[in-house]
Design an enzyme around this catalytic site. Structure first.
Site, PDB file in Angstrom:
ATOM      1  N   HIS A 166      31.770   9.457  25.473  1.00 50.71           N
ATOM      2  CA  HIS A 166      32.902   8.555  25.706  1.00 50.71           C
ATOM      3  C   HIS A 166      32.768   7.259  24.909  1.00 50.71           C
ATOM      4  CE1 HIS A 166      34.339  11.335  28.660  1.00 50.71           C
ATOM      5  NE2 HIS A 166      33.178  11.310  29.261  1.00 50.71           N
ATOM      6  N   GLN A 192      39.911  11.385  25.331  1.00 52.21           N
ATOM      7  CA  GLN A 192      38.923  11.242  26.396  1.00 52.21           C
ATOM      8  C   GLN A 192      37.502  11.214  25.857  1.00 52.21           C
ATOM      9  OE1 GLN A 192      36.844  14.181  28.308  1.00 52.21           O
ATOM     10  NE2 GLN A 192      37.930  14.013  30.256  1.00 52.21           N
ATOM     11  N   SER A 224      35.615  13.324  33.658  1.00 53.66           N
ATOM     12  CA  SER A 224      35.164  13.765  32.346  1.00 53.66           C
ATOM     13  C   SER A 224      35.320  15.278  32.215  1.00 53.66           C
ATOM     14  CB  SER A 224      33.724  13.306  32.117  1.00 53.66           C
ATOM     15  OG  SER A 224      33.329  13.524  30.785  1.00 53.66           O
ATOM     16  N   LEU A 225      34.217  16.031  32.133  1.00 51.02           N
ATOM     17  CA  LEU A 225      34.302  17.490  32.099  1.00 51.02           C
ATOM     18  C   LEU A 225      35.184  18.031  33.222  1.00 51.02           C
ATOM     19  CD1 LEU A 225      33.291  20.481  31.667  1.00 51.02           C
ATOM     20  CD2 LEU A 225      31.450  19.848  33.259  1.00 51.02           C
ATOM     21  N   GLN A 238      29.526  16.588  34.265  1.00 48.91           N
ATOM     22  CA  GLN A 238      28.129  16.799  33.899  1.00 48.91           C
ATOM     23  C   GLN A 238      27.255  15.765  34.589  1.00 48.91           C
ATOM     24  OE1 GLN A 238      27.497  16.973  29.685  1.00 48.91           O
ATOM     25  NE2 GLN A 238      25.280  16.820  29.856  1.00 48.91           N
ATOM     26  N   ARG A 254      34.011  22.427  23.816  1.00 48.83           N
ATOM     27  CA  ARG A 254      33.786  20.992  24.019  1.00 48.83           C
ATOM     28  C   ARG A 254      32.298  20.700  24.155  1.00 48.83           C
ATOM     29  NH1 ARG A 254      33.273  17.510  28.603  1.00 48.83           N
ATOM     30  NH2 ARG A 254      34.446  15.536  28.444  1.00 48.83           N
TER      31      ARG A 254
END
Length: 347
Positions: free
Chosen positions: A202, A251, A93-94, A13, A118
């Site tokens: 996070h 994560q 991440s994503l 993202q 998510r």
């Protein structure tokens, strides 16, 4: 056949932009948009072609759009000659979900459903707390960690969120905590760049999202064996003999260890080339700072596929790389450990 010395990386993202799907509309991979829409419960074509930039900043919509473009880029790269067997994959991440699909750990249907869940979970968690993020530029991790630990000891809600590259550490927490870090940043030789995000990703403030995501992950089957994927949570390569649901939940509330992950790809797995698949070239910039000797190519649109084909022809002609794990006389377990924390400006 041994995997060629190529690694795949997928952005997260923050790389979304208006009309980001337009360059892919005339490719065969565009058919993936309908499939992703079906399993995500969202009109992905609308997101990729007609959604304005402000709306596309919404966490759940941004993540789904970036995932869709990454999957189209991967499909077209395969058509351009990218081998099915590569040395490893990783996503920021994503982007880890795109990496898992590309590695054969998840089906596209399950990947799309998980990304949608998510994103919704993270958006709801963010709405429940006034959180944000910022990048501290110019200071080493040790100094940033000292700053963050000191502010948290004084009552601030603040954590290290992403270890992106040397001199680029993202912090996450309450708006007040991030503002305090900005004030104190010059004291450790850093400059704060506040990120336009709607949550403290996070960090422990994402615990409600992690709980909800865990329920969705429990319903999904991960392949018992697949191409190695370097996990954000521990920067280690996993080829199926691991608990991916636990890593994915972890994560959300712990740092993205991206710098370590790139070193795992290039040093331990022997990747001589890394290919970024998805919108933008954010990861390419990070990789060049982390591992300047590694050849990097970003496939951010169909025009890059011709260059990719040339790179692949050269890569496939090279002898197999010798991974660091085999080249070192001493076992990896005896090497000094890297930093124990890790973001892109993404979620």
């Amino acid at each position: 056949m041994s995997p060629v010395a190529i690694g795949l990386v997928f952005p997260g993202q923050g790389t979304q932009r208006q009309e980001m799907g337009a360059p892919w509309r005339d490719t065969e991979a565009w058919s993936l948009v309908e499939e992703i829409s079906l399993h995500a419960g969202e009109d992905v074509e609308e997101l990729l072609l007609r959604t304005d930039a402000d709306t596309l900043r919404r966490t759940d919509l941004a993540q789904l759009a970036v995932f869709a473009v990454a999957m189209m880029a991967h499909r077209e790269a395969r058509r351009a000659g990218l081998p099915a067997e590569v040395a490893g994959c990783a996503g920021h991440s994503l982007g880890e979900y795109a990496a898992l699909v590309a590695a054969g750990a998840l089906s596209l249907a399950d990947g799309a459903a998980l990304v949608a869940e998510r994103g919704r979970a993270m958006r709801e968690a963010a709405e429940g707390s006034d959180g944000t993020m910022g990048v501290l530029v110019g200071a080493p991790l040790e100094k940033v960690a000292e700053l963050v630990d000191g502010l948290r000891a004084g009552g601030a809600e603040l954590w290290v969120a992403n270890l992106n590259a040397p001199g680029q550490v993202v912090v996450s927490g309450s708006r007040e905590g991030v503002e305090k870090a900005a004030v104190d940043a010059p004291g450790v030789g850093a400059k704060m760049i506040t990120l336009p995000v709607g949550g403290a990703f996070h960090s422990p403030l994402m615990a409600p999202a992690a709980e909800r995501l865990g329920v969705a992950l429990a319903r999904v089957r991960f392949a018992p064996r697949h191409t190695p994927v370097v996990a954000n949570a521990d920067a280690r390569p996993h080829d199926g003999d691991c608990d991916w649901p636990a890593l994915a939940v972890r994560q959300l509330t712990s740092p993205v260890r991206w710098e370590e992950s790139v070193r795992t790809l290039t040093e331990e797995l022997g990747c001589r080339r890394l290919v970024e698949l998805g919108p933008g070239r954010t990861l390419a910039g990070m990789v060049r700072r982390i591992s300047p000797a590694t050849r990097m190519l970003a496939v951010d649109g169909p025009k890059a596929l011709e260059t990719l084909a040339e790179e692949l022809a050269e890569a496939l002609a090279e002898p197999p790389a010798e991974p660091l794990a085999e080249a070192l006389a001493e076992p990896l377990a005896e090497l000094p450990a890297g930093p124990r924390a890790g973001q892109e400006v993404s979620a």
